[in-house]
Design a protein around this motif. Structure first.
Motif, PDB file in Angstrom:
ATOM      1  N   THR A   1       0.831  -1.204   0.000  1.00 27.53           N
ATOM      2  CA  THR A   1       0.000   0.000   0.000  1.00 27.53           C
ATOM      3  C   THR A   1       0.867   1.256   0.000  1.00 27.53           C
ATOM      4  O   THR A   1       0.659   2.180  -0.798  1.00 27.53           O
ATOM      5  CB  THR A   1      -0.929   0.011   1.221  1.00 27.53           C
TER       6      THR A   1
ATOM      7  N   ARG B   1     -12.421  -7.869   0.378  1.00 25.10           N
ATOM      8  CA  ARG B   1     -13.262  -7.317  -0.696  1.00 25.10           C
ATOM      9  C   ARG B   1     -13.368  -5.797  -0.558  1.00 25.10           C
ATOM     10  O   ARG B   1     -13.278  -5.065  -1.552  1.00 25.10           O
ATOM     11  CB  ARG B   1     -14.653  -7.952  -0.640  1.00 25.10           C
ATOM     12  N   LEU B   2     -13.563  -5.332   0.671  1.00 27.57           N
ATOM     13  CA  LEU B   2     -13.656  -3.893   0.906  1.00 27.57           C
ATOM     14  C   LEU B   2     -12.323  -3.215   0.589  1.00 27.57           C
ATOM     15  O   LEU B   2     -12.287  -2.169  -0.073  1.00 27.57           O
ATOM     16  CB  LEU B   2     -14.048  -3.637   2.360  1.00 27.57           C
ATOM     17  N   SER B   3     -11.234  -3.819   1.061  1.00 23.47           N
ATOM     18  CA  SER B   3      -9.910  -3.254   0.813  1.00 23.47           C
ATOM     19  C   SER B   3      -9.585  -3.242  -0.676  1.00 23.47           C
ATOM     20  O   SER B   3      -8.970  -2.299  -1.185  1.00 23.47           O
ATOM     21  CB  SER B   3      -8.856  -4.067   1.580  1.00 23.47           C
TER      22      SER B   3
ATOM     23  N   THR C   1     -11.607  -2.814  -3.065  1.00 27.44           N
ATOM     24  CA  THR C   1     -12.342  -1.710  -3.685  1.00 27.44           C
ATOM     25  C   THR C   1     -11.711  -0.355  -3.367  1.00 27.44           C
ATOM     26  O   THR C   1     -11.543   0.487  -4.249  1.00 27.44           O
ATOM     27  CB  THR C   1     -13.804  -1.716  -3.206  1.00 27.44           C
ATOM     28  N   ILE C   2     -11.333  -0.170  -2.101  1.00 26.30           N
ATOM     29  CA  ILE C   2     -10.887   1.143  -1.648  1.00 26.30           C
ATOM     30  C   ILE C   2      -9.388   1.367  -1.832  1.00 26.30           C
ATOM     31  O   ILE C   2      -8.955   2.454  -2.221  1.00 26.30           O
ATOM     32  CB  ILE C   2     -11.245   1.336  -0.153  1.00 26.30           C
ATOM     33  N   ILE C   3      -8.589   0.331  -1.561  1.00 29.53           N
ATOM     34  CA  ILE C   3      -7.127   0.506  -1.530  1.00 29.53           C
ATOM     35  C   ILE C   3      -6.431  -0.184  -2.704  1.00 29.53           C
ATOM     36  O   ILE C   3      -5.793   0.455  -3.538  1.00 29.53           O
ATOM     37  CB  ILE C   3      -6.550  -0.005  -0.198  1.00 29.53           C
ATOM     38  N   GLU C   4      -6.539  -1.527  -2.748  1.00 28.69           N
ATOM     39  CA  GLU C   4      -5.792  -2.277  -3.771  1.00 28.69           C
ATOM     40  C   GLU C   4      -6.261  -1.970  -5.193  1.00 28.69           C
ATOM     41  O   GLU C   4      -5.446  -1.918  -6.119  1.00 28.69           O
ATOM     42  CB  GLU C   4      -5.886  -3.785  -3.507  1.00 28.69           C
TER      43      GLU C   4
ATOM     44  N   PRO D   1      -7.409   0.898  -6.699  1.00 28.20           N
ATOM     45  CA  PRO D   1      -6.712   2.060  -7.267  1.00 28.20           C
ATOM     46  C   PRO D   1      -5.214   1.839  -7.482  1.00 28.20           C
ATOM     47  O   PRO D   1      -4.646   2.316  -8.462  1.00 28.20           O
ATOM     48  CB  PRO D   1      -6.959   3.153  -6.209  1.00 28.20           C
TER      49      PRO D   1
END
Length: 380
Positions: free
Chosen positions: A98, A133-135, A137-140, A142
């Motif tokens: 990240t 799944r959330l990560s 979408t938000i972090i990995e 992009p």
């Protein structure tokens, strides 16, 4: 011409052990032979207060095993990232990937991401799937979309990642694997111990539920032929509680007396283990590459690989390995077929050596990665 400068970023080395760690080491050596200036940034609990930098490796203190949190890595990246032509990020869902992805994007240094199996179905659905799944979408997500390219080590790994919707620029560069040196006859006999005279079935890899060792234990236990003629060598390290479960399973299945638990093996002990074996079995549920399988093929071992091992189909097509399904009887029949057929084992041994040397050499990986890096640098 100025030397290409590449920064590899990986999670903590204390957790980044086994095959992935060996792969990074081989990669560093191969790239240096190609004239690339390589630095590897990682973290560890054992780093002294003043930190450590040696042999092209930069270690930063690991504060927490959760998410592999290491603030020192951020400070290093802020100070030095602009000095590199390419950043090669290994793994996802960790602090290091990240930080490196976001800072490389901010500073304007092109970066490549090697997911390391984290984008496989198994990698996404096991161990905190909702958070992943959330990560994603938000972090990995992009980070992946802004990457210059993705580095996959097998066709199967690339296909699984594409099913998540990531149809980005990618390249398949198999890992380079170095053959294990030969061991003395005495060391090999010590591995066999009191079970010498039997044919040896070897599992050699990290002991983790993903490796599906339970299936191997059950397959041996349910075969009268294997119980009477063979012995099972299980080499590798893992969580103590999980190893205890596996040992209890072998005991309950009635094969404890023909099973040897070797623990982690390295150097001559590892070479002796490979030489003591008659066949190698890797029954993994999911394997984005399969370094242990390549090492076994380089050693000339006839291999039974599950369909979950990414390189299994390619090895089978080359006549270098047998593929099995993930059912007990499928694995049992595959092992029995090799054990009772000396000619088949010899044929697989010859083809395995030739195939693995040609396809997975460190030299070919080094050259392929340099071409990859130069393409990215020219585009950037």
């Amino acid at each position: 011409m100025r030397r290409l400068k590449v920064l590899h970023v990986i999670p903590s080395v204390s957790r980044f052990d086994g095959g992935p760690a060996r792969a990074i080491t081989v990669c560093e050596r191969a790239l240096r032979r190609e004239g690339v200036d390589v630095t590897t940034l990682t973290s560890d609990f054992q780093v002294p207060p003043n930190e450590l930098e040696a042999n092209g490796r930069v270690y930063k203190s690991l504060w927490s095993i959760h998410y592999k949190f290491s603030p020192g890595m951020v400070l290093y990246l802020i100070k030095h990232l602009k000095e590199f032509d390419i950043v090669h990020i290994h793994a996802l869902f960790s602090f290091s990937s990240t930080a490196a992805g976001l800072l490389a994007r901010l500073i304007g240094v092109p970066y490549i991401v090697r997911p390391l199996g984290t984008l496989s179905k198994y990698g996404i659905t096991k161990r905190r799937p909702l958070i992943k799944r959330l990560s994603l979408t938000i972090i990995e997500g992009p980070i992946l979309k802004s990457a210059a390219a993705l580095h996959f080590t097998s066709e199967d790994e690339a296909i699984e990642a594409q099913r998540l919707g990531f149809r980005l620029r990618n390249r398949i560069v198999p890992l380079g694997v170095e053959p294990v040196p030969n061991a003395t006859r005495q060391a090999t006999e010590q591995i066999k111990g009191p079970l010498r005279g039997r044919k040896f079935i070897l599992f050699l890899s990290r002991l983790d539920p993903k490796k599906n060792i339970e299936l191997l234990i059950d397959a041996v236990a349910c075969s009268e032929q294997l119980r009477s003629e063979c012995a099972l060598l299980i080499a590798g390290s893992g969580e103590a509680s999980y190893i205890k479960e596996l040992s209890a399973r072998a005991d309950t299945a009635g094969i404890a007396e023909i099973t040897r638990w070797l623990g982690h093996v390295e150097g001559e002990e590892k070479a002796a283990t490979l030489q003591a074996a008659d066949i190698f079995v890797l029954p993994s549920i999911s394997e984005n590459f399969g370094i242990a399988a390549v090492e076994a093929m380089l050693a000339g071992l006839p291999c039974v690989l599950s369909e979950g091992v990414a390189i299994a189909r390619e090895a089978e097509n080359a006549g270098a390995a047998e593929i099995t399904g993930l059912a007990v009887n499928q694995l049992r029949l595959s092992i029995e077929r090799l054990i009772e057929n000396d000619a088949l084992r010899r044929r697989l041994s010859i083809r395995a050596r030739a195939f693995s040397r040609e396809r997975y050499s460190a030299e070919s990986m080094g050259k392929a990665l340099v071409d990859f890096y130069l393409d990215i640098a020219r585009t950037a």
